[in-house]
Design a protein around this motif. Structure first.
Motif, PDB file in Angstrom:
ATOM      1  N   ARG A  11      80.973  65.097  88.548  1.00  0.00           N
ATOM      2  CA  ARG A  11      82.237  64.676  89.148  1.00  0.00           C
ATOM      3  C   ARG A  11      83.317  65.502  88.460  1.00  0.00           C
ATOM      4  NH1 ARG A  11      83.639  58.421  90.074  1.00  0.00           N
ATOM      5  NH2 ARG A  11      81.838  58.746  91.456  1.00  0.00           N
ATOM      6  N   PRO A  12      84.032  66.350  89.189  1.00  0.00           N
ATOM      7  CA  PRO A  12      84.953  67.298  88.548  1.00  0.00           C
ATOM      8  C   PRO A  12      86.022  66.614  87.686  1.00  0.00           C
ATOM      9  CG  PRO A  12      84.589  67.908  90.829  1.00  0.00           C
ATOM     10  CD  PRO A  12      83.967  66.551  90.650  1.00  0.00           C
ATOM     11  N   GLN A  13      86.195  67.145  86.494  1.00  0.00           N
ATOM     12  CA  GLN A  13      87.269  66.783  85.581  1.00  0.00           C
ATOM     13  C   GLN A  13      87.793  68.074  84.975  1.00  0.00           C
ATOM     14  OE1 GLN A  13      86.016  63.873  82.689  1.00  0.00           O
ATOM     15  NE2 GLN A  13      84.992  62.609  84.214  1.00  0.00           N
ATOM     16  N   ALA A  14      89.094  68.149  84.782  1.00  0.00           N
ATOM     17  CA  ALA A  14      89.721  69.415  84.388  1.00  0.00           C
ATOM     18  C   ALA A  14      89.080  70.021  83.147  1.00  0.00           C
ATOM     19  CB  ALA A  14      91.219  69.209  84.172  1.00  0.00           C
ATOM     20  N   SER A  15      88.819  69.215  82.122  1.00  0.00           N
ATOM     21  CA  SER A  15      88.311  69.761  80.863  1.00  0.00           C
ATOM     22  C   SER A  15      86.842  70.152  80.935  1.00  0.00           C
ATOM     23  CB  SER A  15      88.513  68.756  79.723  1.00  0.00           C
ATOM     24  OG  SER A  15      87.567  67.714  79.780  1.00  0.00           O
ATOM     25  N   ARG A  16      86.142  69.744  82.009  1.00  0.00           N
ATOM     26  CA  ARG A  16      84.714  70.026  82.135  1.00  0.00           C
ATOM     27  C   ARG A  16      84.410  71.194  83.069  1.00  0.00           C
ATOM     28  NH1 ARG A  16      81.391  65.472  80.567  1.00  0.00           N
ATOM     29  NH2 ARG A  16      82.691  63.745  79.841  1.00  0.00           N
ATOM     30  N   LEU A  17      85.437  71.728  83.735  1.00  0.00           N
ATOM     31  CA  LEU A  17      85.199  72.762  84.737  1.00  0.00           C
ATOM     32  C   LEU A  17      84.614  74.028  84.129  1.00  0.00           C
ATOM     33  CD1 LEU A  17      88.417  72.373  86.928  1.00  0.00           C
ATOM     34  CD2 LEU A  17      86.090  71.613  87.484  1.00  0.00           C
ATOM     35  N   ASP A  18      85.124  74.442  82.966  1.00  0.00           N
ATOM     36  CA  ASP A  18      84.637  75.677  82.353  1.00  0.00           C
ATOM     37  C   ASP A  18      83.161  75.542  81.987  1.00  0.00           C
ATOM     38  OD1 ASP A  18      85.299  78.383  81.009  1.00  0.00           O
ATOM     39  OD2 ASP A  18      84.343  77.236  79.393  1.00  0.00           O
ATOM     40  N   ALA A  19      82.792  74.421  81.359  1.00  0.00           N
ATOM     41  CA  ALA A  19      81.391  74.216  80.987  1.00  0.00           C
ATOM     42  C   ALA A  19      80.501  74.202  82.224  1.00  0.00           C
ATOM     43  CB  ALA A  19      81.243  72.916  80.205  1.00  0.00           C
ATOM     44  N   PHE A  20      80.947  73.535  83.280  1.00  0.00           N
ATOM     45  CA  PHE A  20      80.163  73.478  84.513  1.00  0.00           C
ATOM     46  C   PHE A  20      79.954  74.872  85.089  1.00  0.00           C
ATOM     47  CE2 PHE A  20      80.176  73.301  89.198  1.00  0.00           C
ATOM     48  CZ  PHE A  20      79.001  72.605  89.416  1.00  0.00           C
ATOM     49  N   ASP A  21      81.012  75.675  85.127  1.00  0.00           N
ATOM     50  CA  ASP A  21      80.891  77.029  85.660  1.00  0.00           C
ATOM     51  C   ASP A  21      79.908  77.859  84.832  1.00  0.00           C
ATOM     52  OD1 ASP A  21      82.685  76.477  87.674  1.00  0.00           O
ATOM     53  OD2 ASP A  21      84.399  77.391  86.659  1.00  0.00           O
ATOM     54  N   ARG A  22      79.920  77.668  83.530  1.00  0.00           N
ATOM     55  CA  ARG A  22      79.005  78.427  82.668  1.00  0.00           C
ATOM     56  C   ARG A  22      77.559  77.972  82.887  1.00  0.00           C
ATOM     57  NH1 ARG A  22      81.991  81.671  79.699  1.00  0.00           N
ATOM     58  NH2 ARG A  22      84.161  81.055  79.349  1.00  0.00           N
ATOM     59  N   LEU A  23      77.369  76.685  83.141  1.00  0.00           N
ATOM     60  CA  LEU A  23      76.024  76.196  83.438  1.00  0.00           C
ATOM     61  C   LEU A  23      75.502  76.806  84.736  1.00  0.00           C
ATOM     62  CD1 LEU A  23      73.616  74.258  83.018  1.00  0.00           C
ATOM     63  CD2 LEU A  23      74.912  72.563  84.330  1.00  0.00           C
ATOM     64  N   VAL A  24      76.326  76.810  85.776  1.00  0.00           N
ATOM     65  CA  VAL A  24      75.908  77.391  87.049  1.00  0.00           C
ATOM     66  C   VAL A  24      75.577  78.869  86.873  1.00  0.00           C
ATOM     67  CG1 VAL A  24      76.657  77.979  89.388  1.00  0.00           C
ATOM     68  CG2 VAL A  24      77.180  75.718  88.440  1.00  0.00           C
ATOM     69  N   THR A  25      76.419  79.586  86.128  1.00  0.00           N
ATOM     70  CA  THR A  25      76.170  81.005  85.867  1.00  0.00           C
ATOM     71  C   THR A  25      74.851  81.198  85.129  1.00  0.00           C
ATOM     72  OG1 THR A  25      78.532  81.522  85.826  1.00  0.00           O
ATOM     73  CG2 THR A  25      77.063  83.071  84.719  1.00  0.00           C
ATOM     74  N   TRP A  26      74.583  80.323  84.156  1.00  0.00           N
ATOM     75  CA  TRP A  26      73.332  80.427  83.387  1.00  0.00           C
ATOM     76  C   TRP A  26      72.129  80.289  84.320  1.00  0.00           C
ATOM     77  CZ3 TRP A  26      68.802  78.031  82.534  1.00  0.00           C
ATOM     78  CH2 TRP A  26      68.064  78.406  81.406  1.00  0.00           C
ATOM     79  N   HIS A  27      72.148  79.309  85.187  1.00  0.00           N
ATOM     80  CA  HIS A  27      71.009  79.090  86.078  1.00  0.00           C
ATOM     81  C   HIS A  27      70.875  80.224  87.096  1.00  0.00           C
ATOM     82  CE1 HIS A  27      69.127  75.287  85.008  1.00  0.00           C
ATOM     83  NE2 HIS A  27      70.318  74.866  84.637  1.00  0.00           N
ATOM     84  N   GLN A  28      71.980  80.734  87.592  1.00  0.00           N
ATOM     85  CA  GLN A  28      71.913  81.842  88.538  1.00  0.00           C
ATOM     86  C   GLN A  28      71.307  83.079  87.890  1.00  0.00           C
ATOM     87  OE1 GLN A  28      76.034  82.037  89.717  1.00  0.00           O
ATOM     88  NE2 GLN A  28      75.711  80.724  91.508  1.00  0.00           N
ATOM     89  N   ARG A  29      71.568  83.252  86.612  1.00  0.00           N
ATOM     90  CA  ARG A  29      71.058  84.416  85.897  1.00  0.00           C
ATOM     91  C   ARG A  29      69.600  84.255  85.496  1.00  0.00           C
ATOM     92  NH1 ARG A  29      73.243  86.643  79.998  1.00  0.00           N
ATOM     93  NH2 ARG A  29      71.698  88.320  79.758  1.00  0.00           N
ATOM     94  N   HIS A  30      69.247  83.069  84.987  1.00  0.00           N
ATOM     95  CA  HIS A  30      67.928  82.888  84.385  1.00  0.00           C
ATOM     96  C   HIS A  30      66.894  82.271  85.316  1.00  0.00           C
ATOM     97  CE1 HIS A  30      69.219  84.133  80.394  1.00  0.00           C
ATOM     98  NE2 HIS A  30      70.294  83.385  80.533  1.00  0.00           N
ATOM     99  N   LEU A  31      67.322  81.488  86.309  1.00  0.00           N
ATOM    100  CA  LEU A  31      66.392  80.860  87.251  1.00  0.00           C
ATOM    101  C   LEU A  31      66.926  81.027  88.672  1.00  0.00           C
ATOM    102  CD1 LEU A  31      65.640  77.524  85.343  1.00  0.00           C
ATOM    103  CD2 LEU A  31      64.175  79.539  85.458  1.00  0.00           C
ATOM    104  N   PRO A  32      67.089  82.275  89.111  1.00  0.00           N
ATOM    105  CA  PRO A  32      67.748  82.515  90.404  1.00  0.00           C
ATOM    106  C   PRO A  32      66.997  81.966  91.603  1.00  0.00           C
ATOM    107  CG  PRO A  32      66.736  84.531  89.577  1.00  0.00           C
ATOM    108  CD  PRO A  32      66.656  83.524  88.467  1.00  0.00           C
ATOM    109  N   ASP A  33      65.696  81.750  91.470  1.00  0.00           N
ATOM    110  CA  ASP A  33      64.900  81.283  92.608  1.00  0.00           C
ATOM    111  C   ASP A  33      64.753  79.763  92.655  1.00  0.00           C
ATOM    112  OD1 ASP A  33      64.442  83.934  93.406  1.00  0.00           O
ATOM    113  OD2 ASP A  33      62.720  84.111  92.057  1.00  0.00           O
ATOM    114  N   VAL A  34      65.370  79.069  91.705  1.00  0.00           N
ATOM    115  CA  VAL A  34      65.275  77.613  91.654  1.00  0.00           C
ATOM    116  C   VAL A  34      66.558  77.000  92.219  1.00  0.00           C
ATOM    117  CG1 VAL A  34      65.054  75.595  90.153  1.00  0.00           C
ATOM    118  CG2 VAL A  34      63.735  77.672  89.666  1.00  0.00           C
ATOM    119  N   GLU A  35      66.398  76.082  93.158  1.00  0.00           N
ATOM    120  CA  GLU A  35      67.557  75.433  93.767  1.00  0.00           C
ATOM    121  C   GLU A  35      68.311  74.602  92.737  1.00  0.00           C
ATOM    122  OE1 GLU A  35      68.624  71.909  97.012  1.00  0.00           O
ATOM    123  OE2 GLU A  35      66.556  72.600  96.778  1.00  0.00           O
TER     124      GLU A  35
END
Length: 232
Positions: A11-35
């Motif tokens: 659930r978006p919160q201002a202080s958590r947006l950066d961490a969330f974006d970094r998590l998404v980036t991590w998964h796109q980089r390391h597990l690109p074929d996993v939904e």
């Protein structure tokens, strides 16, 4: 080969947006074929336990679901080993033996490009949250997480005791680390937090009791009728 899904209670919160974006980036980089998908509920107060139950319940019994908190980065090799083990062993798997909380300083270093394993951190002993790996069959064999733990606090500790009692063993840990990124901490006080604390005390009292624990789990309005013991 089991199907694998990464589910992020979010659930978006201002202080958590950066961490969330970094998590998404991590998964796109390391597990690109996993939904990877996010999940929230219509509860007025964010209910992470209910999010996790719904995420796992949406998949088939033999699928593997990675429940990844929106602020926590795993290590790829440890996560892959936990995914493989979760498909074969009737237990929830934690892909770490070391939980590192970065805080503001470590998170700033990570944002500046310092490798995660070199950032400043505080070691959180006994952590059992952040990233968990399970199949739906295993998750609901011990009741999932109790959705009466609304807001923040105690849902993971209670779940750990339920797992140990109902499955006859604690969650299985895979050697590795997870890294928790900084954000404004959730408020841990008030009427709901106090109610969570009282419910946690009941889980502590029921720990190890295969008669009392399933009764406690079954009290939750949305409890699954799939409780089963080892070997069932």
């Amino acid at each position: 080969m089991s199907r694998v899904v990464v589910a992020v209670p979010w659930r978006p919160q201002a202080s958590r947006l950066d961490a969330f974006d970094r998590l998404v980036t991590w998964h796109q980089r390391h597990l690109p074929d996993v939904e990877l998908r996010t999940i929230d509920t219509d509860d007025a107060i964010f209910n992470v336990a209910r999010c996790r139950n719904q995420a796992v319940g949406a998949e088939g019994g033999d699928d593997v679901v990675v429940l990844n908190d929106a602020d926590t980065l795993p290590e790829r090799d440890a996560l892959l080993r936990a995914i493989e083990a979760a498909a074969a062993v009737r237990a929830v798997h934690l892909p770490y033996t070391e939980y590192r909380w970065f805080g503001a300083a470590g998170s700033a270093q990570y944002a500046d490009g310092v490798p995660a394993d070199e950032c400043d951190f505080e070691l959180v002993r006994g952590a059992c949250s952040g990233v968990t790996v399970t199949t739906p069959a295993t998750w609901f064999a011990h009741g999932g997480q109790d959705e009466r733990f609304s807001g923040w606090g105690f849902e993971d500790a209670a779940w750990y005791l339920a797992h140990q009692t109902m499955l006859g063993r604690p969650p299985v840990r895979t050697a590795g680390r997870v890294y928790a990124l900084h954000h404004v901490p959730a408020e841990r006080r008030g009427h709901q937090y106090d109610a969570n604390a009282r419910l946690m005390a009941r889980y502590e009292a029921a720990a190890g009791d295969r008669t009392t624990m399933p009764q406690l789990i079954a009290e939750a309005p949305t409890a699954r009728n799939a409780l089963a013991g080892p070997g069932s």
